[in-house]
Write a protein that holds these residues in place. Structure first.
Motif, PDB file in Angstrom:
ATOM      1  N   ASP A  24       0.857  -1.192   0.000  1.00 62.04           N
ATOM      2  CA  ASP A  24       0.000   0.000   0.000  1.00 62.04           C
ATOM      3  C   ASP A  24       0.888   1.235   0.000  1.00 62.04           C
ATOM      4  OD1 ASP A  24      -2.315   1.399  -0.019  1.00 62.04           O
ATOM      5  OD2 ASP A  24      -2.978   0.837   1.979  1.00 62.04           O
ATOM      6  N   TYR A  25       1.574   1.447  -1.131  1.00 61.19           N
ATOM      7  CA  TYR A  25       2.647   2.433  -1.215  1.00 61.19           C
ATOM      8  C   TYR A  25       2.171   3.879  -1.194  1.00 61.19           C
ATOM      9  CZ  TYR A  25       1.269   3.134  -6.062  1.00 61.19           C
ATOM     10  OH  TYR A  25       0.569   3.454  -7.185  1.00 61.19           O
ATOM     11  N   ASP A  26       0.881   4.123  -1.501  1.00 57.49           N
ATOM     12  CA  ASP A  26       0.437   5.505  -1.726  1.00 57.49           C
ATOM     13  C   ASP A  26      -0.872   5.809  -1.004  1.00 57.49           C
ATOM     14  OD1 ASP A  26       1.152   7.899  -2.806  1.00 57.49           O
ATOM     15  OD2 ASP A  26       0.402   7.513  -4.805  1.00 57.49           O
ATOM     16  N   TYR A  27      -1.038   5.274   0.208  1.00 57.28           N
ATOM     17  CA  TYR A  27      -2.315   5.370   0.909  1.00 57.28           C
ATOM     18  C   TYR A  27      -2.680   6.801   1.295  1.00 57.28           C
ATOM     19  CZ  TYR A  27      -5.952   4.409   4.365  1.00 57.28           C
ATOM     20  OH  TYR A  27      -7.139   4.388   5.063  1.00 57.28           O
ATOM     21  N   ASP A  28      -1.694   7.627   1.575  1.00 58.04           N
ATOM     22  CA  ASP A  28      -1.948   8.925   2.205  1.00 58.04           C
ATOM     23  C   ASP A  28      -2.696   9.914   1.328  1.00 58.04           C
ATOM     24  OD1 ASP A  28      -0.673   8.253   4.603  1.00 58.04           O
ATOM     25  OD2 ASP A  28       1.288   8.642   3.714  1.00 58.04           O
TER      26      ASP A  28
ATOM     27  N   ILE B 223       0.295 -10.025   4.412  1.00 59.06           N
ATOM     28  CA  ILE B 223       1.433  -9.249   4.932  1.00 59.06           C
ATOM     29  C   ILE B 223       1.318  -7.864   4.330  1.00 59.06           C
ATOM     30  CG2 ILE B 223       3.939  -9.035   5.068  1.00 59.06           C
ATOM     31  CD1 ILE B 223       4.105 -12.065   4.643  1.00 59.06           C
ATOM     32  N   TYR B 224       1.311  -6.864   5.188  1.00 55.51           N
ATOM     33  CA  TYR B 224       1.046  -5.487   4.753  1.00 55.51           C
ATOM     34  C   TYR B 224       2.342  -4.684   4.759  1.00 55.51           C
ATOM     35  CZ  TYR B 224      -1.333  -0.919   4.621  1.00 55.51           C
ATOM     36  OH  TYR B 224      -1.774   0.333   4.289  1.00 55.51           O
ATOM     37  N   VAL B 225       2.658  -4.068   3.621  1.00 57.80           N
ATOM     38  CA  VAL B 225       3.855  -3.230   3.486  1.00 57.80           C
ATOM     39  C   VAL B 225       3.407  -1.828   3.103  1.00 57.80           C
ATOM     40  CG1 VAL B 225       6.080  -2.938   2.346  1.00 57.80           C
ATOM     41  CG2 VAL B 225       5.130  -5.220   2.635  1.00 57.80           C
ATOM     42  N   GLY B 226       3.973  -0.835   3.734  1.00 48.59           N
ATOM     43  CA  GLY B 226       3.605   0.539   3.404  1.00 48.59           C
ATOM     44  C   GLY B 226       4.675   1.518   3.826  1.00 48.59           C
ATOM     45  N   SER B 227       4.327   2.785   3.771  1.00 45.78           N
ATOM     46  CA  SER B 227       5.281   3.812   4.165  1.00 45.78           C
ATOM     47  C   SER B 227       4.538   5.066   4.589  1.00 45.78           C
ATOM     48  CB  SER B 227       6.238   4.152   3.018  1.00 45.78           C
ATOM     49  OG  SER B 227       5.536   4.811   1.984  1.00 45.78           O
TER      50      SER B 227
ATOM     51  N   VAL C  30     -10.434   3.952   1.248  1.00 44.86           N
ATOM     52  CA  VAL C  30     -10.771   2.537   1.159  1.00 44.86           C
ATOM     53  C   VAL C  30      -9.797   1.762   2.039  1.00 44.86           C
ATOM     54  CG1 VAL C  30     -11.028   0.570  -0.389  1.00 44.86           C
ATOM     55  CG2 VAL C  30     -11.564   2.881  -1.198  1.00 44.86           C
ATOM     56  N   LEU C  31     -10.332   0.939   2.932  1.00 41.02           N
ATOM     57  CA  LEU C  31      -9.470   0.206   3.846  1.00 41.02           C
ATOM     58  C   LEU C  31      -8.704  -0.879   3.106  1.00 41.02           C
ATOM     59  CD1 LEU C  31     -11.697  -0.183   7.027  1.00 41.02           C
ATOM     60  CD2 LEU C  31      -9.910   1.503   6.569  1.00 41.02           C
ATOM     61  N   PRO C  32      -7.488  -1.140   3.491  1.00 42.32           N
ATOM     62  CA  PRO C  32      -6.703  -2.182   2.827  1.00 42.32           C
ATOM     63  C   PRO C  32      -7.188  -3.583   3.189  1.00 42.32           C
ATOM     64  CG  PRO C  32      -5.454  -1.210   4.637  1.00 42.32           C
ATOM     65  CD  PRO C  32      -6.704  -0.400   4.502  1.00 42.32           C
TER      66      PRO C  32
END
Length: 490
Positions: A302-306, A327-331, A314-316
């Motif tokens: 979920d690289y661009d959630y913000d 497995i959730y990856v983000g920033s 929309v919830l992941p």
């Protein structure tokens, strides 16, 4: 052995008195190099400092300081009443001044080359530049962070970092866990989180731990170039799964699963790269059911959630009830100044513990100061205030960009208005060569990187980021785009 006075010191001891490096250090470095190259073999007696200072045109005290440094490092020995002698045993073979003199070609350093990790990213000096959807660094709200940083820096003087580091890091993970729960509905404890200095590093560590050579990894095609590169470099077999209107061709995936097991299904569920398509709620539930039935991991990037604009985010997948295989990856980095961003992984405590082993080889210590600043920044609510301001700016830019698309290319393109992110996927109805289009734009001062161009016999498409342009710049951009297309299709 040659007399020390006959050694041509000035031919290999080169001193630049205008350089910023202190002269005594230049002397040290030059003598070490001469010893290692064999120009001053072991046992060579050096001239006295008085004579050598005249030969090299240096102050004698400078030379004495250099010799004391060389002796402390074990390169020379100063014997009272006897002289100064070279001690190094670095070079045992016949000294070689240069390969030009010997006529022999020096052997190259051998190393493993990776064609898979060749970066597709291009750079340019053109005044106007498209990117894949990065924010505008000119509007990042860094003033509050700067104040917090200075405050924390003053406190840091009175701290003992090796004692406080694990305490601050644990508090940082608790803060991020709480933030993810509030903003993304991901109900995880600190033990479920690994934080890294970047999203890319989080992805690299995770793939290194999960993938073995020959593992099958399914991706939605077209996909994110960086993850594809890392998967391929790890030895995975990549299986492209087509898109459909709901974000994933489920029937195609079923056929793949029935043929042979897959290890990982990698996707951007909320904002697919590059097409900006969002995975529907129905598809999310179906994918979770398949992951249990066929025993594969869902790696949700979920690289661009913000950056979301029109409604509640929309919830992941990781926020859904049956997400034990996710497995959730983000920033949290695109709204922060350089150096303050970070990546994270949310998963089971057992996997997080294993991933931390790999991380510690690359990042042995957490950045105590940065984490202290971000804890305060989040807890004081500044992150929410800055996000709210940025969201309004980027929504206005998105709407103006769409207005210009319709004004200039109404009957020549198809696109969907993205509800989040800072890029737009455009499919062209007219047929033309995108590489030539890129060159036409460059002639007029607009750079379009090649990795944003998607062209095959079925489609001509571009992903264009709008976040880094203000309205005046957009006007210039579209003038160039329109003129360049006209030149190609006339």
């Amino acid at each position: 052995m040659d007399s020390p006075v006959k050694i041509p010191f000035k031919s290999f001891i080169k001193i630049d008195k205008k350089a910023t490096t202190p002269i005594y250090l230049q002397v040290v470095f030059e003598f070490i190099k001469a010893i290692q190259m064999g120009w001053l073999p072991e046992g060579t007696k050096l001239p006295g400092t008085r004579i050598l200072s005249e030969i090299l045109d240096l102050n004698r005290n400078t030379l004495i300081k250099s010799f004391n440094d060389l002796e402390s490092q074990g390169f020379i020995e100063i014997r009272p009443n006897k002289g100064t002698f070279v001690l190094s045993t670095f070079v045992k073979s016949k000294p070689v001044i240069s390969n030009q003199n010997t006529g022999k070609k020096l052997k190259e350093i051998r190393f493993k080359k990776s064609t898979l990790l060749e970066s597709p990213i291009e750079t340019s000096n053109l005044p106007l530049q498209f990117n894949e959807g990065f924010p505008d660094s000119r509007i990042i709200h860094s003033d509050v962070l700067a104040k917090i940083y200075l405050s924390q820096l003053k406190r840091e003087k009175h701290r003992k970092q090796d004692t406080l580091n694990p305490i601050i890091h644990a508090e940082f993970k608790r803060t991020i866990a709480n933030y993810l729960n509030l903003t993304r509905g991901i109900n995880k404890e600190a033990s479920n989180l690994l934080t890294t200095n970047s999203h890319e590093l989080a992805l690299f560590v995770l793939i290194k731990a999960l993938i073995e050579s020959g593992n099958r990894v399914a991706i939605i095609h077209p996909g994110y170039y960086l993850s594809n590169m890392v998967f391929a470099d790890a030895g995975a077999e990549i299986l492209p799964i087509p898109l459909d209107e709901e974000g994933l061709d489920l029937n195609y995936l079923l056929r793949v699963l029935e043929q042979s097991p897959i290890r990982i299904f990698y996707l951007n569920s909320n904002y697919h790269f590059p097409t900006t398509k969002i995975l529907s709620a129905k598809r999310k539930i179906e994918l979770l059911e398949l992951s249990r039935k066929y025993d594969f991991i869902i790696l949700e990037d979920d690289y661009d959630y913000d950056f979301h604009f029109d409604s509640h985010a929309v919830l992941p997948l990781a926020a859904m009830a049956a997400s034990e295989r996710v497995i959730y990856v983000g920033s949290i980095s695109r709204t922060l100044p350089p150096g303050f961003g970070f990546g994270f992984i949310a998963s089971t405590p057992e996997l997080i513990k294993e991933l931390s082993k790999h991380q510690k080889l690359i990042e042995p210590n957490s950045d105590l100061l940065k984490e202290s600043v971000l804890i305060e920044w989040i807890n004081e609510g500044e992150i929410h205030r800055s996000d709210k301001k940025n969201r309004k700016i980027y929504k206005d830019r998105r709407d103006y960009f769409i207005q210009l698309l319709n004004l200039n290319f109404k009957n020549k393109i198809e696109f969907e208005i993205p509800t989040c992110g800072l890029g737009i996927w455009i499919e062209w109805k007219v047929k033309f060569n995108l590489v030539k289009f890129k060159k036409e734009c460059a002639k007029q001062g607009l750079f379009i990187p090649s990795h944003l161009l998607f062209q095959d016999r079925y489609r001509t498409a571009t992903r264009l980021g709008f976040g880094n342009f203000n309205k005046e710049e957009m006007d210039k951009v579209f003038s160039i785009l329109k003129k360049s297309l006209a030149n190609l299709t006339a």
